[in-house]
Design a protein around this motif. Structure first.
Motif, PDB file in Angstrom:
ATOM      1  N   SER A   8     -22.973  28.696  25.821  1.00 34.57           N
ATOM      2  CA  SER A   8     -23.280  27.501  26.591  1.00 34.57           C
ATOM      3  C   SER A   8     -22.634  27.589  27.961  1.00 34.57           C
ATOM      4  N   ILE A   9     -23.222  26.880  28.889  1.00 36.26           N
ATOM      5  CA  ILE A   9     -22.684  26.753  30.240  1.00 36.26           C
ATOM      6  C   ILE A   9     -22.455  25.272  30.498  1.00 36.26           C
ATOM      7  N   VAL A  10     -21.220  24.905  30.755  1.00 35.61           N
ATOM      8  CA  VAL A  10     -20.865  23.522  31.055  1.00 35.61           C
ATOM      9  C   VAL A  10     -20.425  23.471  32.508  1.00 35.61           C
ATOM     10  N   PHE A  11     -21.018  22.560  33.273  1.00 32.03           N
ATOM     11  CA  PHE A  11     -20.702  22.520  34.704  1.00 32.03           C
ATOM     12  C   PHE A  11     -20.777  21.087  35.220  1.00 32.03           C
ATOM     13  N   GLU A  68     -30.595  35.755  23.534  1.00 27.96           N
ATOM     14  CA  GLU A  68     -30.053  34.718  22.649  1.00 27.96           C
ATOM     15  C   GLU A  68     -30.199  33.363  23.340  1.00 27.96           C
ATOM     16  N   ASP A  69     -30.209  32.298  22.536  1.00 27.16           N
ATOM     17  CA  ASP A  69     -30.280  30.945  23.098  1.00 27.16           C
ATOM     18  C   ASP A  69     -29.091  30.688  24.016  1.00 27.16           C
ATOM     19  N   LEU A  70     -29.353  29.960  25.103  1.00 25.06           N
ATOM     20  CA  LEU A  70     -28.288  29.561  26.012  1.00 25.06           C
ATOM     21  C   LEU A  70     -28.396  28.060  26.247  1.00 25.06           C
ATOM     22  N   HIS A  71     -27.308  27.328  25.940  1.00 25.94           N
ATOM     23  CA  HIS A  71     -27.289  25.878  26.108  1.00 25.94           C
ATOM     24  C   HIS A  71     -26.725  25.524  27.482  1.00 25.94           C
ATOM     25  N   ILE A  72     -27.444  24.685  28.204  1.00 27.53           N
ATOM     26  CA  ILE A  72     -27.034  24.255  29.544  1.00 27.53           C
ATOM     27  C   ILE A  72     -26.566  22.807  29.439  1.00 27.53           C
ATOM     28  N   LYS A  73     -25.284  22.557  29.731  1.00 21.74           N
ATOM     29  CA  LYS A  73     -24.704  21.232  29.500  1.00 21.74           C
ATOM     30  C   LYS A  73     -24.005  20.719  30.761  1.00 21.74           C
ATOM     31  N   PRO A  74     -24.711  19.960  31.589  1.00 25.93           N
ATOM     32  CA  PRO A  74     -24.068  19.402  32.789  1.00 25.93           C
ATOM     33  C   PRO A  74     -23.160  18.222  32.463  1.00 25.93           C
ATOM     34  N   THR A  75     -22.047  18.142  33.166  1.00 22.16           N
ATOM     35  CA  THR A  75     -21.140  17.003  33.036  1.00 22.16           C
ATOM     36  C   THR A  75     -21.518  15.970  34.102  1.00 22.16           C
ATOM     37  N   PRO A  76     -21.850  14.738  33.701  1.00 28.24           N
ATOM     38  CA  PRO A  76     -22.318  13.739  34.680  1.00 28.24           C
ATOM     39  C   PRO A  76     -21.247  13.381  35.705  1.00 28.24           C
ATOM     40  N   SER A  77     -21.683  13.030  36.906  1.00 29.06           N
ATOM     41  CA  SER A  77     -20.772  12.505  37.918  1.00 29.06           C
ATOM     42  C   SER A  77     -20.695  10.988  37.774  1.00 29.06           C
ATOM     43  N   GLU A  78     -19.731  10.378  38.404  1.00 25.00           N
ATOM     44  CA  GLU A  78     -19.573   8.923  38.293  1.00 25.00           C
ATOM     45  C   GLU A  78     -20.624   8.179  39.112  1.00 25.00           C
ATOM     46  N   VAL A 110     -39.537  17.159  36.254  1.00 22.66           N
ATOM     47  CA  VAL A 110     -38.370  16.373  35.856  1.00 22.66           C
ATOM     48  C   VAL A 110     -37.663  15.839  37.091  1.00 22.66           C
ATOM     49  N   LEU A 111     -37.317  14.566  37.049  1.00 24.71           N
ATOM     50  CA  LEU A 111     -36.470  13.966  38.086  1.00 24.71           C
ATOM     51  C   LEU A 111     -35.180  13.514  37.418  1.00 24.71           C
ATOM     52  N   SER A 112     -34.034  13.932  37.957  1.00 27.64           N
ATOM     53  CA  SER A 112     -32.760  13.528  37.367  1.00 27.64           C
ATOM     54  C   SER A 112     -31.734  13.274  38.457  1.00 27.64           C
ATOM     55  N   SER A 113     -30.814  12.381  38.161  1.00 30.54           N
ATOM     56  CA  SER A 113     -29.714  12.086  39.084  1.00 30.54           C
ATOM     57  C   SER A 113     -28.444  12.733  38.555  1.00 30.54           C
ATOM     58  N   SER A 114     -27.434  12.856  39.423  1.00 29.27           N
ATOM     59  CA  SER A 114     -26.218  13.562  39.029  1.00 29.27           C
ATOM     60  C   SER A 114     -25.368  12.797  38.028  1.00 29.27           C
ATOM     61  N   SER A 115     -25.685  11.520  37.775  1.00 27.91           N
ATOM     62  CA  SER A 115     -24.894  10.761  36.805  1.00 27.91           C
ATOM     63  C   SER A 115     -25.460  10.837  35.390  1.00 27.91           C
ATOM     64  N   VAL A 116     -26.455  11.706  35.188  1.00 27.82           N
ATOM     65  CA  VAL A 116     -27.047  11.838  33.862  1.00 27.82           C
ATOM     66  C   VAL A 116     -26.707  13.216  33.299  1.00 27.82           C
ATOM     67  N   SER A 117     -26.638  13.310  31.983  1.00 30.33           N
ATOM     68  CA  SER A 117     -26.396  14.590  31.334  1.00 30.33           C
ATOM     69  C   SER A 117     -27.717  15.117  30.788  1.00 30.33           C
ATOM     70  N   ASN A 118     -28.438  15.847  31.613  1.00 26.93           N
ATOM     71  CA  ASN A 118     -29.754  16.352  31.217  1.00 26.93           C
ATOM     72  C   ASN A 118     -29.635  17.759  30.626  1.00 26.93           C
ATOM     73  N   ALA A 119     -29.148  17.805  29.385  1.00 27.39           N
ATOM     74  CA  ALA A 119     -28.918  19.088  28.716  1.00 27.39           C
ATOM     75  C   ALA A 119     -30.237  19.808  28.455  1.00 27.39           C
ATOM     76  N   ARG A 120     -30.176  21.133  28.544  1.00 23.40           N
ATOM     77  CA  ARG A 120     -31.346  21.965  28.306  1.00 23.40           C
ATOM     78  C   ARG A 120     -30.978  23.118  27.379  1.00 23.40           C
ATOM     79  N   ILE A 121     -31.997  23.749  26.845  1.00 21.79           N
ATOM     80  CA  ILE A 121     -31.795  24.991  26.089  1.00 21.79           C
ATOM     81  C   ILE A 121     -32.725  26.046  26.674  1.00 21.79           C
ATOM     82  N   PHE A 122     -32.143  27.189  27.037  1.00 19.34           N
ATOM     83  CA  PHE A 122     -32.946  28.346  27.411  1.00 19.34           C
ATOM     84  C   PHE A 122     -33.131  29.158  26.130  1.00 19.34           C
ATOM     85  N   ARG A 126     -38.221  34.090  25.057  1.00 16.82           N
ATOM     86  CA  ARG A 126     -39.349  33.371  25.651  1.00 16.82           C
ATOM     87  C   ARG A 126     -39.191  33.408  27.166  1.00 16.82           C
ATOM     88  N   PRO A 127     -40.277  33.538  27.902  1.00 17.54           N
ATOM     89  CA  PRO A 127     -40.164  33.538  29.368  1.00 17.54           C
ATOM     90  C   PRO A 127     -39.728  32.167  29.873  1.00 17.54           C
TER      91      PRO A 127
END
Length: 341
Positions: A8-11, A68-78, A110-122, A126-127
Motif C-alpha cells: 500500500s501507499i499512504v500519502f 500484485e495488487d497495490l492499495h492507494i490510501k490518501p490521508t485527507p487534509s483538514e 472522478v472529482l475529489s477534494s483533498s479533504s476526502v479519502s478516495n482510496a483506490r486499488i491498482f 490488469r492494464p
C-alpha cells in the motif's frame, strides 16, 4: 519488508508529490528522463508522466500493469486546498461504482477534494490507466472562475469554497473519451514535451468544468434519473455522432429506440448535454466541417455534403452565423497562415 499482497501507499492528499515519490519508490524506479518514468522489473511494467504545468496546476498520466495488487490510501487534509479530476479505469474505485452502469468506454470520471479519502486499488495483471489533473483552489479562482459569467462563476465558486468532503464519480461520455483517445494515440513519452501534455490537459480542464457547471456529468440524484437511462442517452448520442453525414433522427425515433417517452428523453438529454438533440448534433457537424475546411483537402461544397447539408448555401449561412466568418473566409485565413509558415 512488506508483503506484496498487502502493498500500500499512504500519502497526504494535499501533497501530490508525496504520492509520486512513494509510487516511484515502490516501483523501484531510480532513473527517469525529465518528467517521464519507464520501468519493467519484478513489480511490473509501465510508464508514468508527471509534471507541474504551472504553479497550482499539475498533471499525471499512469499506464501500468502490476504483478500484485497495490492499495492507494490518501490521508485527507483538514481543508479543501486542492481538487483533483481523474479519468481512469472504471474498476479502480470498485466499492463506489455500485451505481455506475457499464458502457462502451472502460473508464470513469472522478472529482475529489483533498479533504476526502478516495482510496483506490491498482489490481494485479490488469492494464491500469489514469489521467489526473490536480488544481489548487487559487488556480481555479484565477484561471477558471474569473473568466466565467456571473451565474456559473458563483456555482463553481460555491463548490470549491466548501470544506465539505467531495467525491463524485460518473460514467465517461463521448467528449471525455476523445481526450483519452488523444492520450492513447499521441506518443507523449517519446515526444517528452510539456506543450503537448499541456494542450491535452487544458482541453480536458475546459471540457470538464463546462460539464460540471452545466451538470452534464454528475447528474444530481434528486432528479431521480436512473443510471441506466443516462447511459442509454450517452449510447444513442454516440451512435448519432458516428456518421455526421446523415440527418439527425427525430425525437420520436430516438426516444422510441431507448424505450422512453419523448418528454422524458428531451428532459434527460437536456440535463446531460445542456442542449437539445438538434442543436448538439448541428454543433458537432459544424465543428467537424471546420476541421475539414482547415485541412485544405476539400471544397466548400464537398464539406457541406460530408456533414449532412443538402444545400451548400444553407451550410455557408449557418457556418457564418456560428463562427462569425463564412467558410470561404475561414479557408482563406488558414491558407494565409499556411503560407506564412
Amino acid at each position: 519488508m512488506k508483503s506484496l499482497l498487502n502493498a500500500s501507499i499512504v500519502f497526504e492528499n494535499h501533497q501530490s508529490p508525496d504520492f509520486l515519490s512513494q509510487l516511484l519508490e515502490y516501483l523501484q524506479i531510480e532513473q527517469h528522463n525529465r518528467f517521464v518514468y519507464q520501468f519493467e522489473n519484478s513489480r511490473g511494467k509501465g510508464q508514468i508522466l508527471s509534471t507541474e504545468i504551472e504553479q497550482g496546476f499539475e498533471v499525471e498520466l499512469l499506464q501500468l500493469q502490476l504483478n500484485e495488487d497495490l492499495h492507494i490510501k490518501p490521508t485527507p487534509s483538514e481543508e479543501n486546498t486542492r481538487w483533483n479530476v481523474s479519468i481512469c479505469n472504471d474498476y479502480l474505485y470498485t466499492k463506489e461504482l455500485a451505481e455506475i452502469t457499464s458502457n462502451n468506454y472502460p473508464y470513469c470520471v472522478v472529482l475529489s477534494s483533498s479533504s476526502v479519502s478516495n482510496a483506490r486499488i491498482f489490481p494485479a495483471n490488469r492494464p491500469i490507466f489514469s489521467f489526473s489533473l490536480t488544481f489548487s483552489k487559487d488556480w481555479i479562482e484565477t484561471n477558471i472562475i474569473q473568466d466565467l459569467k456571473e451565474e456559473p462563476a458563483e456555482r463553481l465558486n460555491e463548490i470549491i469554497q466548501s470544506n465539505e468532503s467531495v467525491f463524485m464519480i460518473d460514467n465517461i461520455d463521448v467528449d471525455l473519451h476523445r481526450i483519452v483517445d488523444t492520450l492513447l494515440n499521441e506518443d507523449l513519452y517519446q515526444q517528452n514535451t510539456k506543450l503537448l501534455f499541456y494542450r491535452t490537459a487544458l482541453d480536458l480542464t475546459l471540457i470538464f468544468f463546462k460539464k460540471l457547471i452545466n451538470k452534464s456529468i454528475f447528474i444530481p440524484t434528486n432528479q431521480n434519473f436512473k443510471k441506466r437511462d443516462i447511459q442509454k442517452i450517452h449510447e444513442i448520442n454516440e451512435a448519432i455522432l458516428t456518421d455526421l453525414s446523415k440527418p439527425c433522427p427525430s425525437i420520436e425515433e430516438l426516444s422510441k429506440s431507448v424505450g422512453m417517452s419523448t418528454a422524458k428523453f428531451k428532459t434527460l438529454y437536456k440535463a446531460i448535454f445542456n442542449n437539445s438533440v438538434y442543436n448538439y448534433h448541428l454543433n458537432e457537424r459544424l465543428v467537424q466541417a471546420r476541421r475539414y475546411l482547415q485541412s485544405g483537402k476539400y471544397t466548400i461544397n464537398e464539406v457541406a455534403y460530408m456533414v449532412g447539408f443538402n444545400y451548400p448555401s444553407s451550410f455557408s449561412r449557418i457556418f457564418k452565423k456560428t463562427f462569425g466568418q463564412s467558410p470561404l473566409q475561414f479557408m482563406g485565413l488558414h491558407y494565409e497562415e499556411g503560407q506564412d509558415e
